[in-house]
Design a protein around this motif. Structure first.
Motif, PDB file in Angstrom:
ATOM      1  N   TRP A 166     -43.247 -15.247 -17.766  1.00  0.00           N
ATOM      2  CA  TRP A 166     -42.582 -16.344 -17.921  1.00  0.00           C
ATOM      3  C   TRP A 166     -43.244 -16.958 -19.077  1.00  0.00           C
ATOM      4  O   TRP A 166     -43.067 -17.864 -19.296  1.00  0.00           O
ATOM      5  CB  TRP A 166     -43.436 -17.142 -16.371  1.00  0.00           C
ATOM      6  N   ILE A 167     -44.928 -16.673 -18.674  1.00  0.00           N
ATOM      7  CA  ILE A 167     -45.575 -17.752 -19.064  1.00  0.00           C
ATOM      8  C   ILE A 167     -45.043 -17.012 -20.901  1.00  0.00           C
ATOM      9  O   ILE A 167     -44.985 -18.289 -22.439  1.00  0.00           O
ATOM     10  CB  ILE A 167     -47.373 -17.226 -19.942  1.00  0.00           C
ATOM     11  N   VAL A 168     -45.224 -15.656 -21.094  1.00  0.00           N
ATOM     12  CA  VAL A 168     -44.790 -15.365 -22.645  1.00  0.00           C
ATOM     13  C   VAL A 168     -43.493 -16.221 -23.229  1.00  0.00           C
ATOM     14  O   VAL A 168     -43.039 -17.170 -24.317  1.00  0.00           O
ATOM     15  CB  VAL A 168     -44.140 -13.887 -22.889  1.00  0.00           C
ATOM     16  N   LEU A 169     -42.452 -16.668 -22.612  1.00  0.00           N
ATOM     17  CA  LEU A 169     -40.913 -16.915 -22.634  1.00  0.00           C
ATOM     18  C   LEU A 169     -40.870 -18.417 -22.468  1.00  0.00           C
ATOM     19  O   LEU A 169     -39.598 -18.691 -23.651  1.00  0.00           O
ATOM     20  CB  LEU A 169     -40.203 -16.455 -21.023  1.00  0.00           C
ATOM     21  N   THR A 170     -41.488 -18.986 -22.110  1.00  0.00           N
ATOM     22  CA  THR A 170     -41.348 -20.570 -22.300  1.00  0.00           C
ATOM     23  C   THR A 170     -43.202 -20.891 -23.079  1.00  0.00           C
ATOM     24  O   THR A 170     -43.077 -22.227 -23.358  1.00  0.00           O
ATOM     25  CB  THR A 170     -42.131 -20.790 -20.642  1.00  0.00           C
ATOM     26  N   LEU A 203     -32.659 -15.172 -19.412  1.00  0.00           N
ATOM     27  CA  LEU A 203     -34.140 -13.938 -18.671  1.00  0.00           C
ATOM     28  C   LEU A 203     -35.432 -14.715 -17.954  1.00  0.00           C
ATOM     29  O   LEU A 203     -36.544 -13.837 -17.177  1.00  0.00           O
ATOM     30  CB  LEU A 203     -34.171 -13.178 -20.437  1.00  0.00           C
ATOM     31  N   ALA A 204     -35.801 -16.315 -18.921  1.00  0.00           N
ATOM     32  CA  ALA A 204     -36.932 -16.427 -17.703  1.00  0.00           C
ATOM     33  C   ALA A 204     -36.721 -17.109 -16.619  1.00  0.00           C
ATOM     34  O   ALA A 204     -37.719 -16.779 -15.885  1.00  0.00           O
ATOM     35  CB  ALA A 204     -37.406 -18.020 -18.916  1.00  0.00           C
ATOM     36  N   ILE A 205     -35.074 -17.546 -16.320  1.00  0.00           N
ATOM     37  CA  ILE A 205     -35.353 -17.749 -15.587  1.00  0.00           C
ATOM     38  C   ILE A 205     -35.358 -16.437 -14.007  1.00  0.00           C
ATOM     39  O   ILE A 205     -35.299 -16.838 -12.735  1.00  0.00           O
ATOM     40  CB  ILE A 205     -33.572 -18.809 -14.999  1.00  0.00           C
ATOM     41  N   ALA A 206     -35.088 -15.499 -14.789  1.00  0.00           N
ATOM     42  CA  ALA A 206     -34.851 -14.348 -13.763  1.00  0.00           C
ATOM     43  C   ALA A 206     -36.443 -14.298 -13.496  1.00  0.00           C
ATOM     44  O   ALA A 206     -36.488 -13.172 -12.832  1.00  0.00           O
ATOM     45  CB  ALA A 206     -34.397 -12.960 -14.493  1.00  0.00           C
ATOM     46  N   MET A 216     -35.877 -21.102 -28.582  1.00  0.00           N
ATOM     47  CA  MET A 216     -36.195 -20.284 -27.265  1.00  0.00           C
ATOM     48  C   MET A 216     -35.468 -19.476 -26.820  1.00  0.00           C
ATOM     49  O   MET A 216     -35.802 -17.336 -26.593  1.00  0.00           O
ATOM     50  CB  MET A 216     -36.736 -20.792 -25.936  1.00  0.00           C
ATOM     51  N   ALA A 217     -34.397 -19.437 -26.958  1.00  0.00           N
ATOM     52  CA  ALA A 217     -33.288 -18.321 -27.118  1.00  0.00           C
ATOM     53  C   ALA A 217     -33.795 -17.318 -28.333  1.00  0.00           C
ATOM     54  O   ALA A 217     -34.047 -16.052 -27.919  1.00  0.00           O
ATOM     55  CB  ALA A 217     -31.467 -18.737 -27.310  1.00  0.00           C
ATOM     56  N   LYS A 221     -35.774  -7.176 -27.838  1.00  0.00           N
ATOM     57  CA  LYS A 221     -35.413  -6.117 -28.922  1.00  0.00           C
ATOM     58  C   LYS A 221     -35.931  -4.849 -28.687  1.00  0.00           C
ATOM     59  O   LYS A 221     -37.139  -4.430 -28.313  1.00  0.00           O
ATOM     60  CB  LYS A 221     -35.674  -7.022 -30.204  1.00  0.00           C
ATOM     61  N   ASP A 222     -34.783  -3.742 -28.318  1.00  0.00           N
ATOM     62  CA  ASP A 222     -34.957  -2.653 -28.128  1.00  0.00           C
ATOM     63  C   ASP A 222     -35.631  -2.343 -26.715  1.00  0.00           C
ATOM     64  O   ASP A 222     -36.117  -1.298 -26.265  1.00  0.00           O
ATOM     65  CB  ASP A 222     -35.642  -1.412 -29.006  1.00  0.00           C
ATOM     66  N   SER A 223     -35.575  -3.732 -25.989  1.00  0.00           N
ATOM     67  CA  SER A 223     -35.814  -3.398 -24.294  1.00  0.00           C
ATOM     68  C   SER A 223     -34.761  -3.291 -23.652  1.00  0.00           C
ATOM     69  O   SER A 223     -33.947  -4.088 -24.183  1.00  0.00           O
ATOM     70  CB  SER A 223     -37.228  -3.877 -24.259  1.00  0.00           C
ATOM     71  N   VAL A 224     -35.169  -2.790 -22.629  1.00  0.00           N
ATOM     72  CA  VAL A 224     -33.921  -2.984 -21.248  1.00  0.00           C
ATOM     73  C   VAL A 224     -34.976  -3.801 -20.345  1.00  0.00           C
ATOM     74  O   VAL A 224     -35.894  -3.468 -19.698  1.00  0.00           O
ATOM     75  CB  VAL A 224     -34.103  -1.105 -20.174  1.00  0.00           C
ATOM     76  N   ASN A 225     -34.467  -5.192 -20.055  1.00  0.00           N
ATOM     77  CA  ASN A 225     -35.313  -5.559 -18.674  1.00  0.00           C
ATOM     78  C   ASN A 225     -34.905  -5.383 -17.927  1.00  0.00           C
ATOM     79  O   ASN A 225     -33.714  -5.216 -17.156  1.00  0.00           O
ATOM     80  CB  ASN A 225     -34.841  -7.077 -19.640  1.00  0.00           C
ATOM     81  N   VAL A 226     -35.344  -6.008 -16.841  1.00  0.00           N
ATOM     82  CA  VAL A 226     -36.199  -5.514 -15.400  1.00  0.00           C
ATOM     83  C   VAL A 226     -35.867  -6.906 -15.029  1.00  0.00           C
ATOM     84  O   VAL A 226     -36.468  -8.245 -15.208  1.00  0.00           O
ATOM     85  CB  VAL A 226     -36.895  -5.467 -15.352  1.00  0.00           C
ATOM     86  N   ARG A 227     -34.890  -7.115 -14.203  1.00  0.00           N
ATOM     87  CA  ARG A 227     -34.421  -8.582 -13.830  1.00  0.00           C
ATOM     88  C   ARG A 227     -35.091  -9.045 -12.415  1.00  0.00           C
ATOM     89  O   ARG A 227     -34.575  -7.733 -11.716  1.00  0.00           O
ATOM     90  CB  ARG A 227     -33.548  -9.141 -14.006  1.00  0.00           C
TER      91      ARG A 227
END
Length: 380
Positions: A241-245, A285-288, A365-366, A374-380
């Protein structure tokens, strides 16, 4: 024709009985009788009506005396209604002289701490005032705290404990603002920074005094994220969250779910370094990452070490974002600075930029989220 006591007693609903000299008895449809003084204001030249009380409490003779006093004020060029307001305000300020800064501050904190989610935040408010403000100004009447008193609190800690001093100043300002709103003070706030305390010798920190937090090079962020995304702990969710915001640690730690509405997170002024609300556009992704259980900065630092060998700190993630935005994107500087809630230009210019840069900050931010993942599979 002058009224008699009997006429006052027998007045009926709807009656408006004139006694002369502007004094009148009005009776409403429920039979409630009230004295009214009708006059033309010597200040505005407009017609006004001053209430003189209920006929049940104020006799005809007393109403006449009150009307006579009002006419005397008008002859002096004073508006009776405004004069009465000023007297009440003066009485309130006089009464406030029995309320000390410490007593009012404790009342202020008690009234607001129910909305403070984090226990550490409550503790910091009470402890900082207890240690630095109360010994100096705690005994003073809240109405008598002036610039000299505020400076007496701040000067001993301004250079030695700059962050603490900044927060103490902001807390004193908030308390005195509240006291003024309640009519317990008049005049400008002596703890105001811009245009006031910044003019009286409280030096800003020199650039050479600022210690920079180790930051993860932005080129390493995608690999760092690829590892971080496999961690499903609250610590990792809070760090993502800190990284994305690009927010500060305390802004995330003390976050209340009610601050998030749709894809916007509004951080209240009380938690912001610049002491004004900050609106953060949120990517999906941040909301997730919500919700997460707040953890300490130590836990976040340990989490960073688990996912990279490069020395880096939680706060340094903001530098990572800023370096990437400057080196790898064409977004204007002020958009990147607004994303970090940095003050750019004067207050009017900054307010304008905050209102106009939101759409651009959404795009920024997007783009940052896309770069991190990039090159990652995100876990929500």
């Amino acid at each position: 024709m002058a009224l008699t006591a009997l006429q006052v007693k027998n007045a009926k609903p709807g009656d408006k009985l004139t006694d002369g000299g502007g004094l009148r008895l009005d009776v409403d449809r429920n039979g409630n009788r009230a004295w009214v003084f009708r006059y033309t204001s010597p200040v505005t030249s407009k017609e006004r009506y001053a209430g003189l009380g209920s006929a049940g409490d104020v006799s005809l003779a007393q109403a006449r005396d009150a009307a006579q006093e009002a006419r005397a004020l008008i002859r002096k060029g004073l508006d009776p209604i405004e004069h009465r307001k000023e007297q009440r305000q003066a009485a309130k300020v006089e009464a406030s002289r029995s309320i000390t800064f410490k007593a009012y501050a404790e009342q202020f904190i008690s009234g607001r701490e129910v909305g403070w989610r984090n226990d550490k935040h409550r503790q910091q408010w009470r402890n900082s005032l207890r240690d630095y403000a109360y010994p100096v100004i705690g005994h003073l009447a809240v109405a008598e705290v002036d610039t000299a008193a505020v400076l007496k609190v701040l000067r001993p800690i301004w250079s030695a404990l700059p962050e603490t001093a900044r927060r103490v100043r902001g807390r004193i300002e908030a308390i005195l603002n509240s006291a003024k709103a309640e009519g317990l003070r008049t005049g400008e706030n002596p703890a105001l920074w811009r245009g006031h305390l910044d003019q009286v010798g409280l030096a800003k920190r020199r650039k050479s005094d600022v210690k920079h937090h180790p930051a993860l090079p932005y080129a390493e962020m995608p690999q760092f994220w690829k590892s971080l995304v496999t961690d499903t702990s609250d610590t990792a969710r809070m760090l993502r969250w800190i990284v994305l915001t690009a927010c500060r640690f305390n802004e995330a730690r003390d976050m209340d779910g009610a601050e998030v509405s749709g894809d916007l997170w509004t951080v209240p002024a009380i938690r912001m370094k610049a002491e004004r609300p900050h609106v953060v556009p949120l990517t999906p992704l941040a909301i997730a990452q919500l919700p997460f259980r707040p953890v300490s900065d130590v836990s976040l630092s340990s989490c960073i070490k688990r996912h990279t060998a490069t020395p880096a700190t939680t706060h340094g993630m903001r530098s990572t974002f800023r370096d990437w935005a400057g080196d790898c994107t064409s977004f204007p500087r002020d958009v990147a600075e607004a994303a970090l809630a940095h003050v750019v230009g004067d207050e009017t210019e900054a307010a304008y930029r905050r209102s106009t840069a939101l759409a651009k900050r959404r795009e920024l931010m997007a783009a940052w989220a896309n770069y991190c993942t990039k090159d990652s599979v995100n876990v929500r």
